[in-house]
Motif scaffolding. Structure first.
Motif, PDB file in Angstrom:
ATOM      1  N   SER A  43       0.815  -1.214   0.000  1.00 17.68           N
ATOM      2  CA  SER A  43       0.000   0.000   0.000  1.00 17.68           C
ATOM      3  C   SER A  43       0.847   1.262   0.000  1.00 17.68           C
ATOM      4  CB  SER A  43      -0.921   0.017   1.226  1.00 17.68           C
ATOM      5  OG  SER A  43      -0.158   0.103   2.428  1.00 17.68           O
ATOM      6  N   LEU A  44       2.178   1.086   0.038  1.00 16.62           N
ATOM      7  CA  LEU A  44       3.093   2.219   0.099  1.00 16.62           C
ATOM      8  C   LEU A  44       3.770   2.442  -1.245  1.00 16.62           C
ATOM      9  CD1 LEU A  44       4.683   1.267   3.523  1.00 16.62           C
ATOM     10  CD2 LEU A  44       3.381   3.359   3.110  1.00 16.62           C
ATOM     11  N   ASN A  45       4.097   3.694  -1.545  1.00 22.18           N
ATOM     12  CA  ASN A  45       4.748   4.017  -2.810  1.00 22.18           C
ATOM     13  C   ASN A  45       5.920   4.982  -2.601  1.00 22.18           C
ATOM     14  OD1 ASN A  45       5.146   4.002  -5.627  1.00 22.18           O
ATOM     15  ND2 ASN A  45       3.934   5.870  -5.850  1.00 22.18           N
ATOM     16  N   PRO A  46       6.913   4.573  -1.809  1.00 22.47           N
ATOM     17  CA  PRO A  46       8.085   5.429  -1.629  1.00 22.47           C
ATOM     18  C   PRO A  46       9.056   5.239  -2.807  1.00 22.47           C
ATOM     19  CG  PRO A  46       8.387   3.427  -0.383  1.00 22.47           C
ATOM     20  CD  PRO A  46       7.021   3.325  -1.038  1.00 22.47           C
ATOM     21  N   TRP A  69      11.022 -10.131  -0.629  1.00 23.41           N
ATOM     22  CA  TRP A  69       9.590 -10.226  -0.938  1.00 23.41           C
ATOM     23  C   TRP A  69       9.034  -8.865  -1.354  1.00 23.41           C
ATOM     24  CZ3 TRP A  69       4.893  -8.212   0.264  1.00 23.41           C
ATOM     25  CH2 TRP A  69       3.767  -8.953  -0.097  1.00 23.41           C
ATOM     26  N   ILE A  70       9.364  -7.834  -0.579  1.00 29.38           N
ATOM     27  CA  ILE A  70       8.854  -6.498  -0.868  1.00 29.38           C
ATOM     28  C   ILE A  70       9.331  -6.021  -2.243  1.00 29.38           C
ATOM     29  CG2 ILE A  70       9.038  -4.066  -0.186  1.00 29.38           C
ATOM     30  CD1 ILE A  70       9.096  -5.055   2.741  1.00 29.38           C
ATOM     31  N   GLN A  71      10.595  -6.229  -2.509  1.00 26.27           N
ATOM     32  CA  GLN A  71      11.173  -5.775  -3.769  1.00 26.27           C
ATOM     33  C   GLN A  71      10.506  -6.442  -4.962  1.00 26.27           C
ATOM     34  OE1 GLN A  71      15.442  -4.523  -3.897  1.00 26.27           O
ATOM     35  NE2 GLN A  71      15.662  -6.433  -5.027  1.00 26.27           N
ATOM     36  N   GLY A 268       3.627  -2.407  18.898  1.00 32.08           N
ATOM     37  CA  GLY A 268       4.340  -2.865  17.717  1.00 32.08           C
ATOM     38  C   GLY A 268       3.660  -2.462  16.416  1.00 32.08           C
ATOM     39  N   LYS A 269       2.431  -1.984  16.511  1.00 33.50           N
ATOM     40  CA  LYS A 269       1.700  -1.561  15.322  1.00 33.50           C
ATOM     41  C   LYS A 269       2.332  -0.293  14.734  1.00 33.50           C
ATOM     42  CE  LYS A 269      -2.864   0.049  13.784  1.00 33.50           C
ATOM     43  NZ  LYS A 269      -4.234   0.443  14.200  1.00 33.50           N
ATOM     44  N   ARG A 270       2.242  -0.158  13.394  1.00 35.08           N
ATOM     45  CA  ARG A 270       2.721   1.037  12.716  1.00 35.08           C
ATOM     46  C   ARG A 270       1.614   1.575  11.809  1.00 35.08           C
ATOM     47  NH1 ARG A 270       8.939   0.778  11.017  1.00 35.08           N
ATOM     48  NH2 ARG A 270       8.635   3.007  11.441  1.00 35.08           N
ATOM     49  N   ASP A 271       1.572   2.875  11.652  1.00 37.09           N
ATOM     50  CA  ASP A 271       0.537   3.509  10.830  1.00 37.09           C
ATOM     51  C   ASP A 271       1.100   3.786   9.439  1.00 37.09           C
ATOM     52  OD1 ASP A 271      -1.513   4.934   9.716  1.00 37.09           O
ATOM     53  OD2 ASP A 271      -1.874   6.207  11.458  1.00 37.09           O
ATOM     54  N   TYR A 272       1.079   2.755   8.594  1.00 34.16           N
ATOM     55  CA  TYR A 272       1.585   2.912   7.233  1.00 34.16           C
ATOM     56  C   TYR A 272       0.622   3.715   6.363  1.00 34.16           C
ATOM     57  CZ  TYR A 272       5.033  -0.647   8.512  1.00 34.16           C
ATOM     58  OH  TYR A 272       6.053  -1.347   9.115  1.00 34.16           O
ATOM     59  N   ASP A 273      -0.666   3.706   6.711  1.00 31.40           N
ATOM     60  CA  ASP A 273      -1.633   4.485   5.933  1.00 31.40           C
ATOM     61  C   ASP A 273      -1.301   5.971   6.019  1.00 31.40           C
ATOM     62  OD1 ASP A 273      -3.012   2.223   5.173  1.00 31.40           O
ATOM     63  OD2 ASP A 273      -4.479   2.363   6.806  1.00 31.40           O
ATOM     64  N   LEU A 274      -0.952   6.441   7.212  1.00 31.04           N
ATOM     65  CA  LEU A 274      -0.599   7.845   7.374  1.00 31.04           C
ATOM     66  C   LEU A 274       0.688   8.166   6.620  1.00 31.04           C
ATOM     67  CD1 LEU A 274      -1.473  10.497   8.705  1.00 31.04           C
ATOM     68  CD2 LEU A 274      -0.069   9.895  10.679  1.00 31.04           C
ATOM     69  N   ALA A 275       1.619   7.226   6.640  1.00 30.63           N
ATOM     70  CA  ALA A 275       2.869   7.428   5.902  1.00 30.63           C
ATOM     71  C   ALA A 275       2.608   7.572   4.410  1.00 30.63           C
ATOM     72  CB  ALA A 275       3.825   6.268   6.168  1.00 30.63           C
ATOM     73  N   GLU A 276       1.697   6.762   3.877  1.00 28.76           N
ATOM     74  CA  GLU A 276       1.385   6.855   2.448  1.00 28.76           C
ATOM     75  C   GLU A 276       0.673   8.166   2.132  1.00 28.76           C
ATOM     76  OE1 GLU A 276       1.085   6.422  -1.522  1.00 28.76           O
ATOM     77  OE2 GLU A 276       2.428   5.417  -0.115  1.00 28.76           O
ATOM     78  N   GLU A 277      -0.158   8.656   3.050  1.00 28.66           N
ATOM     79  CA  GLU A 277      -0.771   9.973   2.844  1.00 28.66           C
ATOM     80  C   GLU A 277       0.307  11.045   2.684  1.00 28.66           C
ATOM     81  OE1 GLU A 277      -4.127  11.443   5.152  1.00 28.66           O
ATOM     82  OE2 GLU A 277      -4.372   9.435   6.004  1.00 28.66           O
TER      83      GLU A 277
END
Length: 285
Positions: A43-46, A69-71, A268-277
């Motif tokens: 869901s991320l596009n860095p 895997w990610i790559q 341990g949770k991370r907010d990747y949705d906010l990072a993608e915003e």
């Protein structure tokens, strides 16, 4: 030789980037009992992923396999991080040869835990640079040289005299880039660079991706959060707005390469949705 397609190196991606800034996004490997957590990366596009090393004693997926895997799933280059303080040279060599076979080209070395039988991040840089020239840890010829772009970290929250000397040593040992730990006072970044120049007599010529820790209400930080930011969060200001302010401060100093740390919580949770915003907001301009 890699049996999988090799992705580009970080320094190549930096040179070829068409965005107004370059963002490497930190990503935590999931716990082994929940490998589906890897899918959060899709869901991320860095511009690049930076897969962190397993923190503490948590049983998580090895960052090399997570990066692979990610790559392959996102088609975005990924850097893996290894804490060399719990490895001996031969262990490091085996891990790096596995990463090379998988087509990974970006490696970051940090110290982590250490003992008299393990190696420093600086020594890891030296060993990997030698492997890139075709020599193993025993100075024997490798069948095929590795092809890593190697980096390490800078932490300007530590004693500057020591950190400046260590930074120079890492460069001399083969570092090609740095990930800098997050800093909320951006003026200290400029002061550190000036202090490095004054002490060493030269600028840091290799790329530095400056850390930006995103925060939101209830999240944690390895760096002390300024009181005014805490108050702003309590009053309802969004973590996205605060992060954009930090980026604007960096832009004002002409800095455009970043190491983005999505919000993290004690669970341990991370907010990747906010990072993608944030990534979308920065790269849509």
């Amino acid at each position: 030789m890699s049996i999988f397609p090799s992705q580009s190196k970080l320094i190549e991606d930096l040179s070829n980037s068409r965005r107004n800034c370059f963002i490497a996004c930190d990503f935590s490997p999931p716990k082994l009992d929940n490998p589906q957590g890897l899918k959060l990366a899709t869901s991320l596009n860095p511009d690049m992923f930076s897969v962190s090393y397993n923190p503490g004693q948590s049983v998580k997926l090895n960052p090399i396999f997570a990066s692979f895997w990610i790559q392959n799933e996102t088609k975005i280059s990924s850097a893996f991080t290894l804490a060399t303080g719990n490895m001996n040279p031969r262990c490091l060599e085996k891990l790096l040869l596995n990463a090379h076979v998988l087509g990974l080209t970006n490696a970051v070395f940090v110290m982590g835990d250490s003992s008299s039988k393990t190696i420093s991040a600086t020594k890891a840089l030296e060993l990997t640079a030698r492997m890139n020239f075709g020599l193993d840890v025993g100075n024997n010829q490798l069948d095929i040289p590795t092809n890593f772009c190697i980096g390490s970290t800078i932490d300007i929250s530590k004693n500057w005299d020591h950190e400046i000397s260590l930074t120079k040593k890492k460069i001399d040992s083969g570092a090609e880039f740095f990930l800098a730990q997050a800093q909320f006072d951006i003026s200290k970044v400029v002061q550190f660079l000036e202090s490095y120049r004054d002490k060493i007599g030269a600028h840091i010529e290799i790329p530095i991706l400056w850390g930006v820790q995103m925060i939101t209400k209830g999240s944690s930080s390895f760096t002390s959060i300024p009181d005014y930011m805490k108050r702003d969060l309590d009053l309802g200001r969004s973590g996205l707005d605060i992060a954009l302010e930090i980026f604007d401060q960096y832009f004002a100093y002409g800095i455009d390469s970043f190491y983005l740390l999505p919000p993290f919580f004690r669970t341990g949770k991370r907010d990747y949705d906010l990072a993608e915003e944030l990534i979308s907001a920065l790269t849509s301009n």
